[in-house]
Scaffold this active site. Structure first.
Site, PDB file in Angstrom:
ATOM      1  N   TYR A 168       0.824  -1.214   0.000  1.00 34.52           N
ATOM      2  CA  TYR A 168       0.000   0.000   0.000  1.00 34.52           C
ATOM      3  C   TYR A 168       0.857   1.262   0.000  1.00 34.52           C
ATOM      4  O   TYR A 168       0.328   2.362   0.077  1.00 34.52           O
ATOM      5  CB  TYR A 168      -0.952  -0.006   1.196  1.00 34.52           C
ATOM      6  CG  TYR A 168      -1.931  -1.172   1.161  1.00 34.52           C
ATOM      7  CD1 TYR A 168      -3.058  -1.120   0.343  1.00 34.52           C
ATOM      8  CD2 TYR A 168      -1.716  -2.321   1.919  1.00 34.52           C
ATOM      9  CE1 TYR A 168      -3.940  -2.182   0.297  1.00 34.52           C
ATOM     10  CE2 TYR A 168      -2.596  -3.390   1.872  1.00 34.52           C
ATOM     11  CZ  TYR A 168      -3.717  -3.313   1.065  1.00 34.52           C
ATOM     12  OH  TYR A 168      -4.599  -4.367   1.000  1.00 34.52           O
ATOM     13  N   TYR A 173     -11.719  -2.015  -0.097  1.00 36.19           N
ATOM     14  CA  TYR A 173     -11.922  -1.626   1.311  1.00 36.19           C
ATOM     15  C   TYR A 173     -10.736  -0.828   1.836  1.00 36.19           C
ATOM     16  O   TYR A 173     -10.767  -0.302   2.940  1.00 36.19           O
ATOM     17  CB  TYR A 173     -12.156  -2.877   2.180  1.00 36.19           C
ATOM     18  CG  TYR A 173     -10.921  -3.523   2.759  1.00 36.19           C
ATOM     19  CD1 TYR A 173     -10.128  -4.384   2.009  1.00 36.19           C
ATOM     20  CD2 TYR A 173     -10.538  -3.269   4.079  1.00 36.19           C
ATOM     21  CE1 TYR A 173      -8.992  -4.967   2.547  1.00 36.19           C
ATOM     22  CE2 TYR A 173      -9.401  -3.858   4.621  1.00 36.19           C
ATOM     23  CZ  TYR A 173      -8.629  -4.702   3.849  1.00 36.19           C
ATOM     24  OH  TYR A 173      -7.495  -5.277   4.392  1.00 36.19           O
ATOM     25  N   ARG A 174      -9.697  -0.666   1.016  1.00 33.30           N
ATOM     26  CA  ARG A 174      -8.425  -0.091   1.463  1.00 33.30           C
ATOM     27  C   ARG A 174      -7.640   0.162   0.185  1.00 33.30           C
ATOM     28  O   ARG A 174      -7.903  -0.480  -0.826  1.00 33.30           O
ATOM     29  CB  ARG A 174      -7.762  -1.169   2.310  1.00 33.30           C
ATOM     30  CG  ARG A 174      -6.418  -0.950   2.868  1.00 33.30           C
ATOM     31  CD  ARG A 174      -6.091  -2.174   3.712  1.00 33.30           C
ATOM     32  NE  ARG A 174      -4.793  -2.042   4.336  1.00 33.30           N
ATOM     33  CZ  ARG A 174      -4.254  -2.970   5.123  1.00 33.30           C
ATOM     34  NH1 ARG A 174      -4.895  -4.077   5.364  1.00 33.30           N
ATOM     35  NH2 ARG A 174      -3.074  -2.775   5.674  1.00 33.30           N
TER      36      ARG A 174
HETATM   37  C1  LIG Z   1       2.773 -10.175   1.532  1.00 33.88           C
HETATM   38  C2  LIG Z   1       1.964  -9.260   2.369  1.00 33.88           C
HETATM   39  C3  LIG Z   1       1.026  -9.781   3.252  1.00 33.88           C
HETATM   40  C4  LIG Z   1       0.236  -8.916   4.021  1.00 33.88           C
HETATM   41  N1  LIG Z   1      -0.676  -9.463   4.883  1.00 33.88           N
HETATM   42  C5  LIG Z   1      -1.528  -8.689   5.551  1.00 33.88           C
HETATM   43  C6  LIG Z   1      -2.539  -9.266   6.375  1.00 33.88           C
HETATM   44  O1  LIG Z   1      -2.613 -10.475   6.554  1.00 33.88           O
HETATM   45  N2  LIG Z   1      -3.418  -8.425   6.973  1.00 33.88           N
HETATM   46  C7  LIG Z   1      -3.337  -7.088   6.827  1.00 33.88           C
HETATM   47  O2  LIG Z   1      -4.170  -6.390   7.402  1.00 33.88           O
HETATM   48  N3  LIG Z   1      -2.381  -6.518   6.085  1.00 33.88           N
HETATM   49  C8  LIG Z   1      -1.468  -7.268   5.440  1.00 33.88           C
HETATM   50  N4  LIG Z   1      -0.485  -6.688   4.658  1.00 33.88           N
HETATM   51  C9  LIG Z   1      -0.434  -5.221   4.522  1.00 33.88           C
HETATM   52  C10 LIG Z   1       0.453  -4.425   5.545  1.00 33.88           C
HETATM   53  O3  LIG Z   1       1.796  -4.807   5.451  1.00 33.88           O
HETATM   54  C11 LIG Z   1      -0.033  -4.547   6.974  1.00 33.88           C
HETATM   55  O4  LIG Z   1      -1.386  -4.160   7.061  1.00 33.88           O
HETATM   56  C12 LIG Z   1       0.775  -3.735   8.011  1.00 33.88           C
HETATM   57  O5  LIG Z   1       0.281  -4.013   9.296  1.00 33.88           O
HETATM   58  C13 LIG Z   1       0.707  -2.224   7.822  1.00 33.88           C
HETATM   59  O6  LIG Z   1       1.927  -1.681   8.257  1.00 33.88           O
HETATM   60  P1  LIG Z   1       2.161  -0.925   9.663  1.00 33.88           P
HETATM   61  O7  LIG Z   1       1.529  -1.718  10.737  1.00 33.88           O
HETATM   62  O8  LIG Z   1       3.613  -0.641   9.728  1.00 33.88           O
HETATM   63  O9  LIG Z   1       1.303   0.382   9.454  1.00 33.88           O
HETATM   64  P2  LIG Z   1       1.824   1.864   9.156  1.00 33.88           P
HETATM   65  O10 LIG Z   1       2.543   1.865   7.862  1.00 33.88           O
HETATM   66  O11 LIG Z   1       2.508   2.391  10.335  1.00 33.88           O
HETATM   67  O12 LIG Z   1       0.424   2.592   9.035  1.00 33.88           O
HETATM   68  C14 LIG Z   1      -0.441   2.410   7.953  1.00 33.88           C
HETATM   69  C15 LIG Z   1      -1.172   3.726   7.688  1.00 33.88           C
HETATM   70  O13 LIG Z   1      -2.072   3.990   8.761  1.00 33.88           O
HETATM   71  C16 LIG Z   1      -2.043   5.380   9.110  1.00 33.88           C
HETATM   72  N5  LIG Z   1      -1.504   5.496  10.478  1.00 33.88           N
HETATM   73  C17 LIG Z   1      -0.591   4.658  11.037  1.00 33.88           C
HETATM   74  N6  LIG Z   1      -0.378   4.996  12.309  1.00 33.88           N
HETATM   75  C18 LIG Z   1      -1.136   6.075  12.561  1.00 33.88           C
HETATM   76  C19 LIG Z   1      -1.349   6.846  13.728  1.00 33.88           C
HETATM   77  N7  LIG Z   1      -0.759   6.540  14.874  1.00 33.88           N
HETATM   78  N8  LIG Z   1      -2.226   7.890  13.660  1.00 33.88           N
HETATM   79  C20 LIG Z   1      -2.863   8.174  12.509  1.00 33.88           C
HETATM   80  N9  LIG Z   1      -2.715   7.450  11.374  1.00 33.88           N
HETATM   81  C21 LIG Z   1      -1.859   6.405  11.400  1.00 33.88           C
HETATM   82  C22 LIG Z   1      -1.166   6.056   8.090  1.00 33.88           C
HETATM   83  O14 LIG Z   1      -1.944   6.514   7.014  1.00 33.88           O
HETATM   84  C23 LIG Z   1      -0.259   4.948   7.625  1.00 33.88           C
HETATM   85  O15 LIG Z   1       0.224   5.159   6.331  1.00 33.88           O
HETATM   86  C24 LIG Z   1       0.365  -7.513   3.895  1.00 33.88           C
HETATM   87  C25 LIG Z   1       1.319  -6.996   3.014  1.00 33.88           C
HETATM   88  C26 LIG Z   1       2.113  -7.846   2.272  1.00 33.88           C
HETATM   89  C27 LIG Z   1       3.118  -7.294   1.319  1.00 33.88           C
END
Ligand SMILES: Cc1cc2nc3c(=O)[nH]c(=O)nc-3n(C[C@H](O)[C@H](O)[C@H](O)COP(=O)(O)OP(=O)(O)OC[C@H]3O[C@@H](n4cnc5c(N)ncnc54)[C@H](O)[C@@H]3O)c2cc1C
Length: 538
Positions: free
Chosen positions: A118, A495-496
């Protein structure tokens, strides 16, 4: 695409940039915020340094590299941050927001910044400064009786997992497939999912602390009650339920979040149902749905296409080196050789031996009648895909799915498309046919998964491309735009979305929806300093 470069005068640090074509070589350069004078930016950076210290403001070429890294296509440099600032506590977040308001500096908050597929930490439009909350990484509370936890943004699933193990707490954590390196708050704010019975993360979230643009600290639900002790126990509080407006939004910076954890069951039994043919997805879906609705299958079910599974552990050239998409026959042979079907449906049973003994025959009969082959530990122990899902469905840690990003080689890229549909067989058939047609026409492989929530399913399509090849990146952008548009025409909106398509998806949700979001934004953040463009909200 959001934030079209032709509409703006982006300033590349270290050199003036005339137009779109000239952007390509500088696609990895830092960008100043739109309309911001270099001196104003420098003044803002100096003030930020005074708040968090020299070491925690990143505003030069070298120190911002990790924040510019992303695996989605970005040929025109539309998602390049100006830098990053990493506060250590809520007071610093408030002070940073004050600086941002004073100078008109847009801030893109991330918790751990691993939003893979994303856009990672990159912003919806270039020039925004990353508000990196990874240093705020304390587990603030764990109620061992209620199974509730209160965390800061930088807390990773691995951290919570270790905390539970170290303290021998009788709970399981629900994780996304990339759990070890990502945050509970970032994932839940994106309304992410996992694969135990607690897989709908926002549903299991309870209470937030949010820092608004003017520095106001809001505690949602029961959090503001004087002497209260139910912040993490009761979600709804009193009056309008506000937590939802801070998910997938840019209305505030979430600085704390509560979550419910699943009591560890005495017995756990994982299953996979193998289906031999592409079109069997319809029968699989119609078999899963009633069991998700009546709860006999309690967890978030994954229906995994063969190519998604193969891509976890293999490179494309291991299977095929020809032109165009990989032929279906070849996928079938490769899948069979690895103990996989064309569709592989993973679910689990939880509870006691008696509960499982009562439910298992009912499920076995239904899946067998639908043409599936029902398998469990007895047949599948040691199969790497079964072991992977067995780990996930009990909330274990794994990073194996990241292999998908390397499908085309070491410089691989992947961008996710996740349209929602009713959990009905004919819908999956139609969606899979449409995605296959569009992706193959752009020279890409269709590598699908469906996550069945209950009455709906998220179709998870990773568009895997070669980020080292501009032609591949360009086709990936066109392919994604076509998929969003044509799925949208059929009523299947995402949804995202990745940062590159937030506006396009938002348009599909209609004018009234956008207008209300815009009004809330104006009321809560009149200078539009928090994540402009997030989910298409300016
Ligand atoms: C192979 C693969 C598998 C994956 N599997 C899954 C899965 O099973 N389920 C799933 O849900 N996702 C999945 N993902 C997607 C993603 O990697 C995850 O959702 C991951 O948890 C998001 O990264 P993060 O927790 O570092 O969020 P961040 O990158 O920290 O946050 C995501 C976004 O949320 C907002 N945000 C974050 N923190 C805050 C804050 N404190 N206040 C306000 N806004 C904020 C921002 O817009 C930010 O860009 C997958 C991706 C890949 C490549």
């Amino acid at each position: 695409m959001s934030g079209g470069i032709s509409r703006r005068e982006l300033i590349a640090i270290g050199g003036a940039v005339a137009g779109v074509a000239a952007m390509t070589p500088l696609a990895h350069a830092r960008m100043l915020p739109l309309d911001m004078d270099r001196d104003v930016f420098a003044a803002a950076v100096a003030e930020l340094r005074a708040i968090v210290g020299e070491d925690w403001v990143f505003a030069d070429e070298a120190s911002t590299i990790s924040y510019r890294k992303s695996e989605i296509p970005d040929l025109r440099g539309e998602h390049i941050p100006s830098g990053a600032v990493a506060p250590a506590n809520v007071a610093q977040v408030q002070a940073i927001l004050a600086v941002a308001n004073r100078h008109g500096l847009p801030l893109w908050p991330v918790s751990t910044g691993h939003n893979m597929g994303y856009g990672m930490a990159t912003p919806a439009s270039s020039g925004q400064m990353i508000l990196d909350l990874k240093r705020m990484n304390r587990i603030l509370d764990f109620d061992a009786d209620l199974g509730t936890i209160l965390v800061e943004p930088g807390v990773t699933y691995q951290q919570i997992h270790d905390y539970i193990a170290d303290n021998n707490l009788p709970y399981w954590l629900d994780v996304p497939t990339v759990g070890p390196i990502v945050s509970m708050i970032g994932n839940t704010l994106e309304r992410g999912v996992g694969y135990t019975p607690y897989g709908d993360h926002f549903f299991m979230q309870c209470g937030m602390e949010v820092c608004l643009a003017d520095g106001t600290l809001l505690k949602t639900g029961m959090g503001s009650i004087e002497n209260g002790n139910t912040w993490q126990a009761f979600k709804w509080g009193y009056g309008p339920y506000l937590d939802g407006i801070f998910t997938q939004s840019n209305f505030g910076v979430v600085t704390k979040m509560g979550m419910w954890l699943m009591p560890r069951p005495p017995v756990y039994k994982p299953f996979v149902v193998r289906y031999a043919n592409v079109e069997d997805i319809a029968a699989a879906t119609d078999t899963v749905r009633p069991f998700r609705m009546n709860g006999l299958i309690p967890n978030g079910v994954l229906m995994m296409g063969a190519l998604y599974q193969l891509a976890m552990f293999k490179r494309r050239t291991d299977i095929f080196d020809g032109a165009g998409a990989i032929p279906e026959d070849l996928i079938k042979v490769e899948a069979a050789q690895n103990g996989l079907g064309m569709w592989n449906v993973y679910f689990a049973l939880y509870g006691t031996d008696e509960i499982i003994a009562a439910v298992e025959p009912i499920l076995r009969a239904a899946f067998t009648a639908s043409g599936g082959e029902v398998l469990t530990d007895a047949e599948m122990t040691g199969n790497p895909w079964f072991e992977h899902h067995k780990t996930l469905m009990r909330g274990g840690m794994s990073l194996e799915e990241i292999g998908l990003i390397r499908w085309w080689g070491p410089q691989g890229g992947a961008v996710a498309f996740a349209p929602v549909a009713p959990a009905k067989g004919d819908q999956t058939l139609a969606q899979s046919a449409l995605a296959t047609e569009i992706m193959n026409s752009h020279g890409f492989d269709y590598s699908p998964a469906y996550a069945v929530g209950g009455r709906e399913l998220h179709h998870i399509i990773f568009l895997m491309f070669d980020k080292g090849d501009d032609d591949s990146s360009s086709r990936a952008e066109q392919c994604m735009a076509e998929m969003i548009t044509r799925f949208g025409e059929r009523g299947w909106a995402a949804y995202r979305s990745s940062v590159s398509t937030m506006d396009l998806v938002a348009q599909q949700y209609g004018a009234a929806n956008r207008e209300v979001n815009a009004r809330i934004k104006q009321a809560l953040d009149p200078n539009h300093i928090i994540a402009p463009g997030k989910q298409g909200i300016a």
